[in-house]
Enzyme design. Sequence first.
Site, PDB file in Angstrom:
ATOM      1  N   LYS B  54     -39.096 -19.669 -15.086  1.00 36.75           N
ATOM      2  CA  LYS B  54     -40.373 -20.355 -15.296  1.00 36.75           C
ATOM      3  C   LYS B  54     -41.122 -19.734 -16.459  1.00 36.75           C
ATOM      4  CE  LYS B  54     -41.218 -21.840 -10.535  1.00 36.75           C
ATOM      5  NZ  LYS B  54     -41.793 -21.466  -9.243  1.00 36.75           N
ATOM      6  N   GLN B  98     -45.307 -18.261  -5.487  1.00 34.93           N
ATOM      7  CA  GLN B  98     -43.926 -18.509  -5.073  1.00 34.93           C
ATOM      8  C   GLN B  98     -43.824 -18.410  -3.542  1.00 34.93           C
ATOM      9  OE1 GLN B  98     -41.530 -19.182  -7.482  1.00 34.93           O
ATOM     10  NE2 GLN B  98     -40.053 -19.603  -5.858  1.00 34.93           N
ATOM     11  N   ASP B 121     -48.716 -26.818  -8.193  1.00 33.27           N
ATOM     12  CA  ASP B 121     -47.655 -27.162  -7.244  1.00 33.27           C
ATOM     13  C   ASP B 121     -48.012 -28.435  -6.464  1.00 33.27           C
ATOM     14  OD1 ASP B 121     -45.252 -25.853  -7.167  1.00 33.27           O
ATOM     15  OD2 ASP B 121     -45.931 -24.212  -5.874  1.00 33.27           O
TER      16      ASP B 121
END
Lengths: 296, 296
Positions: B54, B98, B121
């Site tokens: 990422k 995460q 997200d």
Amino acid sequence: MSAKVIDGKALSRTIREKLAGLVEKLKQQHQITPGLAVVLVGDDPASEIYVRNKARQTVEVGMQSFEHKLLPTVSQKELLDLIARLNADPAVHGILVQLPLPGHISDKQVIESIAPAKDVDGFHPENVGRVASGEGGIVPCTPMGSMMLIRDALGDIAGMNAVVVGRSNIVGKPMAQLLLAQNCTVTVAHSRTRDIPALARTADILVAAVGRPEMIKGDWVKPGACVIDVGINRVLNVGGEGYRVVGDVDYREVAEVAACVTPVPGGVGPMTIACLLANTYLATLAIHGISSDATF
Amino acid sequence: MSAKVIDGKALSRTIREKLAGLVEKLKQQHQITPGLAVVLVGDDPASEIYVRNKARQTVEVGMQSFEHKLLPTVSQKELLDLIARLNADPAVHGILVQLPLPGHISDKQVIESIAPAKDVDGFHPENVGRVASGEGGIVPCTPMGSMMLIRDALGDIAGMNAVVVGRSNIVGKPMAQLLLAQNCTVTVAHSRTRDIPALARTADILVAAVGRPEMIKGDWVKPGACVIDVGINRVLNVGGEGYRVVGDVDYREVAEVAACVTPVPGGVGPMTIACLLANTYLATLAIHGISSDATF
């Protein structure tokens, strides 16, 4: 006529009686009286009747009812200021703004200004999101009432095929989420669906929420299905004198085929206000951090 | 083998190239550099690889990357304090924590602590609600990437039958909402569905998001369907030496029947990070009130 008539009037009465007992207990044990504020802008006669009914039933279950009637010329800022005061008012546990609002006011901005904890209509994005994720949240009243009728008629519905005709944000979509949470296989159909009759015939549970008078015909229904009619449509009487209210389901035809069906009026309609009161009670508990095993 | 292979690697590259141009323009015209903060708790090797990828791709499109690696023993309070600082940091436009987090930290509380405007997200209830209602909101990366692949392969999908197998909050449910928003007739199937193969065979678009290796067989697929495989499953090689990665779709069988299918790896996977970067760019625009006609 073979179908069992699902009696929303009777079930809504049972729920209101149960609520009256729970509210009484809450007053005695915690000295808290749930309060519901209803805001009506303008003077639409149908909305006024609806608001009056809400207020009467709110008081009947022992809750406080606060009515705010604003002129149709009220500014958006004045309305948002009122909501800010209701958000901060400890006597108010539920806030409902009667929709639609006049054109110069944004429904969206008004809905999003209501504190999620007091949003007993369940329209605030935060509540929509929680309901969609199955993580709490306040469930919109009409799908909540429809689900109560389904559970009351069928019991456990896990594994059943449910078809929801209509995809509105206030009924179709949350209805689909609730059916999914009950482990149904859920299909959402709408105006762009290729063959709605064929799809509808696959349904063990068929929910009609389109707003088209008597659209769902008898041959759209699988024999033995449970049919929930969310529609409330005013249609001109034959001959042109006066109106009558019909659902989205051709009741006469469908009652010959289905195992159970909700009438209009007297089906989903009465459940909606009962669920509004249930949401106000549940919001009161949540705001005060009182745990309860009450379910509706 | 007849199916067209849907190339997620190629499409994700195209999107990242487009993003690089948009980011460059944003810097020149507004002196703003989008910034993405990624928070990793603990030292899971798979997560570390993912986070490193990422970061690399973030920098490659010209955005700033902020990595926060916390010990597995970090307290929930410390993590929430970090998120509060990132929420307030004007250089940060996107925050990704995460998942999953260690057992002593609540995923839910952490997700809800992220400012909705920076929740790239798309897991915050407010974004879930807006996406469910079709009223904006940040779309979760995996269903967003899957939808891009579908639109790239099929164009207009209005009226098509879409079946989503799996009902997780991060893929299945938002995927269904996106397909509905594109006017598909959408069915969500899951472990309690009675006859998944028969249902899957009705699909013009079949999305598999269950996490069961090669569950979807060739005879579950309608000839000519478009099959999107969201699964990423590590399975032991025959003979027991080493692992390979397979999807939820039996690729060899399905490729004989479908018109197009995503491979695993190289299908949905690469799209996810590209969509994360697209969401960070879009969040930057929204935070600064910059309008744009950029679509992905």
